[in-house]
Write an enzyme that holds these catalytic residues in place. Structure first.
Site, mmCIF file in Angstrom:
data_model
loop_
_atom_site.group_PDB
_atom_site.id
_atom_site.type_symbol
_atom_site.label_atom_id
_atom_site.label_comp_id
_atom_site.label_asym_id
_atom_site.label_seq_id
_atom_site.Cartn_x
_atom_site.Cartn_y
_atom_site.Cartn_z
ATOM 1 N N GLY A 166 37.895 40.948 62.975
ATOM 2 C CA GLY A 166 38.948 40.323 63.927
ATOM 3 C C GLY A 166 38.853 41.116 65.141
ATOM 4 O O GLY A 166 39.059 42.465 65.119
ATOM 5 N N VAL A 187 33.767 55.988 73.057
ATOM 6 C CA VAL A 187 32.348 56.333 72.594
ATOM 7 C C VAL A 187 31.253 56.031 73.596
ATOM 8 O O VAL A 187 30.552 57.339 73.628
ATOM 9 C CB VAL A 187 32.197 55.129 71.533
ATOM 10 C CG1 VAL A 187 30.712 55.034 71.152
ATOM 11 C CG2 VAL A 187 32.995 55.264 70.406
ATOM 12 N N ARG A 193 32.426 37.360 62.246
ATOM 13 C CA ARG A 193 32.494 37.613 60.712
ATOM 14 C C ARG A 193 31.091 37.177 60.414
ATOM 15 O O ARG A 193 30.663 36.134 60.938
ATOM 16 C CB ARG A 193 33.601 36.677 60.091
ATOM 17 C CG ARG A 193 34.991 37.181 60.809
ATOM 18 C CD ARG A 193 35.917 36.879 59.661
ATOM 19 N NE ARG A 193 37.507 37.062 60.676
ATOM 20 C CZ ARG A 193 38.077 38.052 60.480
ATOM 21 N NH1 ARG A 193 37.696 39.127 59.761
ATOM 22 N NH2 ARG A 193 39.242 37.993 61.149
ATOM 23 N N ASP A 243 38.446 46.181 56.920
ATOM 24 C CA ASP A 243 38.017 46.559 55.805
ATOM 25 C C ASP A 243 36.387 46.001 55.743
ATOM 26 O O ASP A 243 35.689 46.613 55.082
ATOM 27 C CB ASP A 243 38.846 46.287 54.839
ATOM 28 C CG ASP A 243 39.396 45.024 54.700
ATOM 29 O OD1 ASP A 243 38.900 44.274 55.439
ATOM 30 O OD2 ASP A 243 39.989 44.628 53.870
ATOM 31 N N THR A 261 41.932 46.988 63.637
ATOM 32 C CA THR A 261 42.378 45.925 63.191
ATOM 33 C C THR A 261 43.778 45.828 63.329
ATOM 34 O O THR A 261 44.427 46.934 63.260
ATOM 35 C CB THR A 261 42.204 45.510 61.574
ATOM 36 O OG1 THR A 261 42.925 44.469 60.970
ATOM 37 C CG2 THR A 261 42.281 46.956 60.880
ATOM 38 N N ASP A 309 45.800 44.500 61.383
ATOM 39 C CA ASP A 309 46.479 44.543 59.950
ATOM 40 C C ASP A 309 47.019 45.879 59.408
ATOM 41 O O ASP A 309 48.041 45.766 58.605
ATOM 42 C CB ASP A 309 45.941 43.871 58.900
ATOM 43 C CG ASP A 309 45.229 42.410 59.193
ATOM 44 O OD1 ASP A 309 45.737 41.939 60.079
ATOM 45 O OD2 ASP A 309 44.316 42.141 58.725
ATOM 46 N N ASP A 321 45.765 47.971 57.517
ATOM 47 C CA ASP A 321 45.538 47.838 55.997
ATOM 48 C C ASP A 321 44.467 48.630 55.488
ATOM 49 O O ASP A 321 43.685 48.546 54.434
ATOM 50 C CB ASP A 321 45.237 46.510 55.510
ATOM 51 C CG ASP A 321 43.972 45.732 56.281
ATOM 52 O OD1 ASP A 321 43.423 46.391 57.309
ATOM 53 O OD2 ASP A 321 43.626 44.743 55.772
ATOM 54 N N MET A 353 50.920 37.492 61.161
ATOM 55 C CA MET A 353 49.508 37.693 60.401
ATOM 56 C C MET A 353 49.715 38.862 59.725
ATOM 57 O O MET A 353 50.631 39.656 59.267
ATOM 58 C CB MET A 353 48.422 37.946 61.318
ATOM 59 C CG MET A 353 47.723 36.591 61.946
ATOM 60 S SD MET A 353 46.564 36.960 63.082
ATOM 61 C CE MET A 353 45.945 35.311 63.151
ATOM 62 N N ARG A 355 47.182 39.573 56.675
ATOM 63 C CA ARG A 355 46.534 39.312 55.415
ATOM 64 C C ARG A 355 47.390 39.111 54.461
ATOM 65 O O ARG A 355 48.657 38.938 54.673
ATOM 66 C CB ARG A 355 45.375 40.040 55.162
ATOM 67 C CG ARG A 355 44.142 39.903 55.939
ATOM 68 C CD ARG A 355 42.798 40.544 55.720
ATOM 69 N NE ARG A 355 41.868 40.442 56.654
ATOM 70 C CZ ARG A 355 41.055 39.292 56.823
ATOM 71 N NH1 ARG A 355 41.193 38.210 56.000
ATOM 72 N NH2 ARG A 355 40.011 39.198 57.777
ATOM 73 N N ALA A 364 65.674 41.574 61.420
ATOM 74 C CA ALA A 364 65.563 40.517 60.733
ATOM 75 C C ALA A 364 66.511 40.411 59.640
ATOM 76 O O ALA A 364 67.081 41.294 59.124
ATOM 77 C CB ALA A 364 64.169 40.203 60.134
ATOM 78 N N LYS A 366 77.676 34.568 59.468
ATOM 79 C CA LYS A 366 76.581 34.514 60.578
ATOM 80 C C LYS A 366 75.708 33.274 60.457
ATOM 81 O O LYS A 366 75.263 32.844 59.488
ATOM 82 C CB LYS A 366 75.686 35.731 60.173
ATOM 83 C CG LYS A 366 74.841 35.936 61.210
ATOM 84 C CD LYS A 366 74.280 37.357 60.989
ATOM 85 C CE LYS A 366 73.282 37.741 62.165
ATOM 86 N NZ LYS A 366 72.133 38.402 61.414
HETATM 87 O O1 F6P Z 1 42.299 41.050 60.076
HETATM 88 C C1 F6P Z 1 43.001 40.365 61.301
HETATM 89 C C2 F6P Z 1 43.610 39.097 61.320
HETATM 90 O O2 F6P Z 1 44.125 38.454 62.120
HETATM 91 C C3 F6P Z 1 44.302 38.709 59.990
HETATM 92 O O3 F6P Z 1 45.693 39.177 60.057
HETATM 93 C C4 F6P Z 1 44.028 37.187 59.437
HETATM 94 O O4 F6P Z 1 44.400 37.027 58.117
HETATM 95 C C5 F6P Z 1 42.878 36.963 60.105
HETATM 96 O O5 F6P Z 1 42.415 38.180 60.587
HETATM 97 C C6 F6P Z 1 42.476 35.790 60.807
HETATM 98 O O6 F6P Z 1 41.163 35.566 60.701
HETATM 99 P P1 F6P Z 1 40.244 34.630 61.733
HETATM 100 O O7 F6P Z 1 40.703 34.895 63.235
HETATM 101 O O8 F6P Z 1 38.951 34.899 61.314
HETATM 102 O O9 F6P Z 1 40.880 33.245 61.349
#
Ligand code: F6P
Length: 327
Positions: free
Chosen positions: A15, A27, A76, A107, A130, A132, A134, A174, A176, A191, A217
């Site tokens: 992504g 780079v 991908r 990842d 990324t 995420d 993660d 988003m 994941r 929140a 509230k």
């Molecule tokens: O890894 C980044 C991300 O945006 C995730 O948060 C999400 O689950 C996924 O990619 C969505 O992927 P795609 O754009 O391929 O649908």
């Protein structure tokens, strides 16, 4: 700098994330600074397999530090998971005299380069890109800061409607299965609660929170992480809340891909620039098979296999902060 490496290939994969261009720029310019040639590989592993390469010079990366997305494009690529796909990629790299690689991605990217680097003895360094956040071995990934700021800006707007109509909003973001975008932005937007697919705070906990707060509230914001497995987590939570609290005027808002775009924040640009410079310099010094990251303000190195392990649990103290501050 002593090195055998004469030509580096750089690519983005998985992504897209804001700040990837700043990393490519760092780079390219660092390689040229050290008199090493650099080639852009288009569309990640896909371009490696089809041989879509582009010579890069100082000008190829001019005016890119502030741009979202990736000038090298990304994909991908299931074919790279096969030995045949990787063989094609290696043959193309060899034909183009590319001695080493810098991979910018998440990842899936690092799982791929880990196998490839070992299979073909190719020196590779990785830069975490990324939204995420993660990956193990870096406090933050490139793109995460921009994404959470995008989320915060969007939810601030949703709050205007929530307050004006006395509504309860479930906002799905988003990330994941790890929920780090949901968790940090939940604190950032103030929140009332946060629900993450793998967290210990389940739906019953959310119900208790809503029962506690409902008397005084009328508008509420509940941040929800996405459930990568079958999607629609926000919608499901919305249905359950409607059933349990028919008096709330409940709406679900799924922020989706708008979280991946936009100008990178300064934090992402600086992170990308630091890791981009180090990735080239460390590759030239002989490092390989590692992802660079920033840990407590310093550049750190983690073997690819460890970086993708997702060892870090959701930080309980962050969940507790949402709970305390939403009283
Ligand atoms: O890894 C980044 C991300 O945006 C995730 O948060 C999400 O689950 C996924 O990619 C969505 O992927 P795609 O754009 O391929 O649908």
């Amino acid at each position: 700098m002593k090195t055998e490496i004469k030509k580096i290939g750089v690519f983005t994969s998985g992504g897209d994330a804001p700040g990837m261009n700043a990393a490519i720029r760092a780079v390219v310019r660092t390689a040229l600074y050290h008199k090493v040639e650099v080639v852009g590989i288009m569309k990640g592993f896909e371009g490696m397999i089809s041989g879509e390469f582009m010579d890069m010079d100082m000008h190829s990366v001019a005016n890119t530090i502030h741009r979202g997305g990736t000038i090298l494009k990304t994909s991908r690529c299931p074919e790279f998971k096969t030995p045949e796909g990787r063989k094609k990629a290696y043959d193309n790299l060899k034909a183009a005299h590319i001695d080493a690689l810098i991979a910018i991605g998440g990842d899936g990217t690092f799982v791929g380069v880990d196998i490839f680097g070992k299979e073909y003895k190719m020196p590779i360094m990785g830069i975490p890109g990324t939204i995420d956040n993660d990956l193990y071995g870096t406090d933050f990934t490139i793109g995460y800061d921009t994404a959470i700021n995008t989320v915060v800006n969007a939810v601030d707007k949703i709050r205007d409607t929530a307050e004006s109509h006395d509504r309860l909003f479930i906002v799905e973001v988003m990330g994941r299965d790890n929920g780090l975008i949901a968790l940090r932005s939940a604190i950032g937007v103030g929140a009332d609660s946060v629900l993450i697919p793998d967290s210990k705070r389940d739906f019953d906990f959310l119900i208790k929170r809503l029962e506690m707060g409902r008397r005084y509230k009328s508008s509420k914001i509940i941040m929800v992480g996405e459930d990568e497995e079958d999607g629609g987590f926000g919608m499901r939570i919305g249905e359950m809340v409607r059933e349990k609290f028919p008096n709330y005027d409940t709406r679900v808002s799924v922020l989706g891909h708008l979280q991946r775009g936009g100008k990178p924040t300064c934090m992402d640009r600086v992170l990308a620039s630091r890791l981009g410079v180090s990735s080239v310099e460390q590759l030239l010094k002989g490092r390989k098979g590692e992802m660079l990251g920033l840990v407590h303000g310093n550049v750190a190195y983690t073997p690819f296999a460890a970086a993708v392990k997702h060892i870090e649990d959701i930080n309980d103290s962050m969940l507790k902060i949402v709970e305390i501050l939403s009283l």
